[in-house]
Design a protein around this motif. Sequence first.
Motif, PDB file in Angstrom:
ATOM      1  N   SER A  50       0.836  -1.200   0.000  1.00 56.00           N
ATOM      2  CA  SER A  50       0.000   0.000   0.000  1.00 56.00           C
ATOM      3  C   SER A  50       0.877   1.259   0.000  1.00 56.00           C
ATOM      4  O   SER A  50       2.064   1.212   0.321  1.00 56.00           O
ATOM      5  N   ASP A  52       0.710   3.767   2.105  1.00 51.66           N
ATOM      6  CA  ASP A  52       1.160   4.048   3.473  1.00 51.66           C
ATOM      7  C   ASP A  52       2.333   3.149   3.872  1.00 51.66           C
ATOM      8  O   ASP A  52       3.271   3.597   4.529  1.00 51.66           O
ATOM      9  N   HIS A  53       2.269   1.879   3.487  1.00 52.65           N
ATOM     10  CA  HIS A  53       3.370   0.946   3.758  1.00 52.65           C
ATOM     11  C   HIS A  53       4.661   1.471   3.147  1.00 52.65           C
ATOM     12  O   HIS A  53       5.702   1.530   3.812  1.00 52.65           O
ATOM     13  N   LYS A  55       5.421   4.551   2.272  1.00 54.05           N
ATOM     14  CA  LYS A  55       5.874   5.783   2.932  1.00 54.05           C
ATOM     15  C   LYS A  55       6.671   5.462   4.193  1.00 54.05           C
ATOM     16  O   LYS A  55       7.712   6.061   4.455  1.00 54.05           O
ATOM     17  N   ILE A  56       6.195   4.489   4.973  1.00 53.26           N
ATOM     18  CA  ILE A  56       6.889   4.098   6.197  1.00 53.26           C
ATOM     19  C   ILE A  56       8.254   3.502   5.854  1.00 53.26           C
ATOM     20  O   ILE A  56       9.268   3.836   6.484  1.00 53.26           O
ATOM     21  N   PRO A 150       2.362  -0.739  11.665  1.00 53.67           N
ATOM     22  CA  PRO A 150       1.611   0.518  11.538  1.00 53.67           C
ATOM     23  C   PRO A 150       0.264   0.489  12.239  1.00 53.67           C
ATOM     24  O   PRO A 150      -0.171   1.503  12.777  1.00 53.67           O
ATOM     25  N   PHE A 194       4.559   8.557  10.535  1.00 54.63           N
ATOM     26  CA  PHE A 194       3.777   9.674  10.005  1.00 54.63           C
ATOM     27  C   PHE A 194       4.604  10.692   9.235  1.00 54.63           C
ATOM     28  O   PHE A 194       4.087  11.692   8.756  1.00 54.63           O
TER      29      PHE A 194
END
Length: 196
Positions: A50, A52-53, A55-56, A150, A194
């Motif tokens: 994903s 978000d994954h 980005k982390i 997360p 974040f």
Amino acid sequence: MNEAQTTLEPTVAVPPKRLYTYDELVAEFPESNQPCELWDGELIMSPSPSFDHQKIVLNFYRRLHAWVSQRKLGEVVTAPIDMVLSPHRAVQPDVAFIAHDRLSIIRKVIHGPVDLAVEVISLSNRNRDRLEKRDLYEQYGVKEYWIIDPEAQTAEVFYLEGGRYRLHMRCTADQTAASRLLPGFEVPLQAILFGE
């Protein structure tokens, strides 16, 4: 007896699951960015991570890469990159660090265990990242393993001692995670999760 009772479904032979060696996999499949791992010869393909994954993963990679580069300690890379542990085992850690004195394991891919591996847990791979990869990395001698979750907003840092993983620390989003392998490398988990 009616016709429905006398009609038998034809038997279809299911071919046995194909098991590969890493060399066969490379020879038979084109290069791809699709997440693909080899577990006991079985090809495991996953959907792309994903947003978000990723980005982390990149938040962690940037911090570790900058820290390692400044000190000329080795190399840091993100998935997809194959870490070949045996002819039938190849995985792709989200982030990997290889110490300067072990850079010879880097060829076209990584041949052998990295020094530090990071996995960001995906909902679909929770068991694999938390249990199966932990056991695999322990077995093959990855010196430090970070699990970033997360959903729980936690990070766990494990270090290898006597062939077994020991928990170095578990922290929550308002805390700072620290490496035992790389003394001085610390990351506020909030910034990783974040981007702050």
